[in-house]
Design a protein around this motif. Structure first.
Motif, PDB file in Angstrom:
ATOM      1  N   SER A 155       0.804  -1.229   0.000  1.00 29.95           N
ATOM      2  CA  SER A 155       0.000   0.000   0.000  1.00 29.95           C
ATOM      3  C   SER A 155       0.843   1.289   0.000  1.00 29.95           C
ATOM      4  N   ASP A 195      -5.259   3.222   3.739  1.00 30.53           N
ATOM      5  CA  ASP A 195      -6.290   2.293   3.291  1.00 30.53           C
ATOM      6  C   ASP A 195      -6.367   2.342   1.761  1.00 30.53           C
ATOM      7  N   VAL A 196      -6.543   1.179   1.157  1.00 31.92           N
ATOM      8  CA  VAL A 196      -6.771   1.113  -0.299  1.00 31.92           C
ATOM      9  C   VAL A 196      -7.892   0.098  -0.477  1.00 31.92           C
ATOM     10  N   SER A 197      -8.903   0.437  -1.282  1.00 33.80           N
ATOM     11  CA  SER A 197     -10.016  -0.500  -1.448  1.00 33.80           C
ATOM     12  C   SER A 197      -9.446  -1.838  -1.946  1.00 33.80           C
ATOM     13  N   LEU A 198      -9.946  -2.944  -1.376  1.00 36.21           N
ATOM     14  CA  LEU A 198      -9.297  -4.236  -1.649  1.00 36.21           C
ATOM     15  C   LEU A 198      -9.247  -4.652  -3.124  1.00 36.21           C
ATOM     16  N   VAL A 248      -8.938  -2.842  -5.675  1.00 31.10           N
ATOM     17  CA  VAL A 248      -7.890  -2.034  -6.313  1.00 31.10           C
ATOM     18  C   VAL A 248      -6.511  -2.510  -5.845  1.00 31.10           C
ATOM     19  N   LYS A 282      -5.623  -8.585   2.961  1.00 31.22           N
ATOM     20  CA  LYS A 282      -6.976  -8.548   3.556  1.00 31.22           C
ATOM     21  C   LYS A 282      -6.891  -8.801   5.076  1.00 31.22           C
ATOM     22  N   LYS A 301      -8.477  -2.646  11.294  1.00 31.59           N
ATOM     23  CA  LYS A 301      -9.868  -2.256  11.612  1.00 31.59           C
ATOM     24  C   LYS A 301     -10.244  -2.737  13.009  1.00 31.59           C
ATOM     25  N   ARG A 360      -7.410   7.144   9.427  1.00 28.10           N
ATOM     26  CA  ARG A 360      -7.473   6.460   8.123  1.00 28.10           C
ATOM     27  C   ARG A 360      -7.292   7.445   6.968  1.00 28.10           C
ATOM     28  N   ASP A 398      -7.240   7.520   2.755  1.00 29.23           N
ATOM     29  CA  ASP A 398      -7.648   6.674   1.641  1.00 29.23           C
ATOM     30  C   ASP A 398      -6.770   6.924   0.407  1.00 29.23           C
ATOM     31  N   THR A 417      -6.940   5.028  -2.317  1.00 20.24           N
ATOM     32  CA  THR A 417      -7.540   4.292  -3.452  1.00 20.24           C
ATOM     33  C   THR A 417      -7.430   5.052  -4.779  1.00 20.24           C
ATOM     34  N   LYS A 418      -7.773   6.355  -4.751  1.00 16.84           N
ATOM     35  CA  LYS A 418      -7.790   7.102  -6.020  1.00 16.84           C
ATOM     36  C   LYS A 418      -6.403   7.164  -6.657  1.00 16.84           C
TER      37      LYS A 418
END
Ligand code: ATP
Length: 297
Positions: free
Chosen positions: A19, A148-151, A153, A240, A247, A258, A260, A262-263
């Protein structure tokens, strides 16, 4: 009554594998006099630098790194969470004593928990034993940062990273490891549990470091694909599990901030050049604000 000393200030970057925590830690460290302490339980060992994705000396940009690749697994096959607590806390005292900021970086939440919890019971794993009490009081004055990165992605990025790792010398490293190092090491402890070692065991024992060629043996190609896919699958599972542990600690009262990413990962995967600008706005700048607040206290 003796006066209580103020707690030492520590920055903690908690994030799953792949990440971008190494990059973030070095960016933070280049802005404040700091030193980094690795808390990935596999990266503490000497060897498998490519397979375990250790930050390279060049990428470290001169920032001192501790507990990174200096434990010889022949002499010390498995570093326990309790030993990590003791070693890392001594290093934190030394870093603070030099007037520098300690930055703990890593994916092994059992190590992070052991190091930070005010009360730590070495016989209880808070993540796996139901009913085990999580200690929410910390030994240090910390800021806890979670990338955090959406899983879905992150999974896509991990798959790409495994391919790059194999292409950039990973197969050679794994073949050598099985040929020489494994002879001196106990199986299923420490470094031998590193993702890539069990997955490539059969392939390298038959074909060594030879890449399958498109016109070559189909059996070799199938075995290679099987190993690569298993490595991707197990790395995604690890990410994961690590995310769930972060969490879990947040839900049990740890004040984890947190951020993010993701973008920026989506932009990177799409080959867009502005991924770095997005990352600076959404991850680096908020991290620097959090660190500034800690230092101004
Ligand atoms: P556990 O309680 O399962 O040991 P943990 O939080 O203490 O979890 P993790 O960092 O999640 O520790 O590592 C669990 C496993 O993931 C390791 O035993 C190893 O198989 C794999 N692993 C962790 N870090 C790496 C790495 N850098 N390279 C390769 N494999 C890794």
């Amino acid at each position: 009554m003796p006066m209580e000393l103020p707690k030492e200030k520590v920055v903690v970057i908690m994030a799953p594998t792949a990440s971008g925590k190494s990059r973030l830690s070095v960016e933070v460290a280049s802005r404040y006099p700091s030193e980094i302490i690795n808390s990935d339980k596999i990266q503490v060992y000497k060897g498998l630098d490519i397979t375990t994705n250790k930050i390279t000396l060049e990428e470290q940009l001169g920032v001192p790194h501790h507990l990174l690749g200096n434990i010889d697994s022949v002499i010390h096959p498995e570093l326990s969470a309790a030993e990590f607590r003791s070693r890392a806390s001594s290093i934190i005292s030394e870093i603070s004593g030099r007037g520098n900021l300690p930055i703990v970086v890593g994916g092994s939440n059992s190590f992070v928990y052991a190091l930070l919890a005010n009360e730590f019971n070495k016989d209880l794993n808070v993540f796996s034993e139901s009913g085990a009490q999580v200690c929410s009081e910390l030994r240090y004055n910390c800021c806890l940062i979670w990338i955090d990165v959406s899983l879905p992605v992150l999974d896509e990025y991990i798959k790409k990273r495994v391919d790059d790792m194999i292409d950039s010398g990973g197969l050679n490293e794994l073949a050598k490891f099985h040929q020489y190092d494994m002879l001196h090491l106990e199986p299923n402890v420490g470094l031998t549990k590193s993702i890539g070692v069990p997955e490539f065991k059969e392939y390298v024992s038959r074909y060594g470091n030879e890449m399958p060629s498109s016109k070559g043996d189909q059996k070799q190609k199938d075995l290679y694909d099987k190993a690569v896919n298993l490595m991707k699958e197990n790395t995604c599972k690890l990410a994961k599990a690590q995310m769930e542990k972060i969490k879990f600690l947040k839900q049990r009262g740890w004040d984890i901030k947190r951020l993010d990413a993701t973008k920026s990962f989506m932009a990177l995967l799409q080959g867009s050049k502005n991924w770095s600008t997005i990352w600076e706005t959404q991850v680096l700048q908020p991290t620097l604000n959090i660190v500034n607040s800690l230092l101004e206290e």
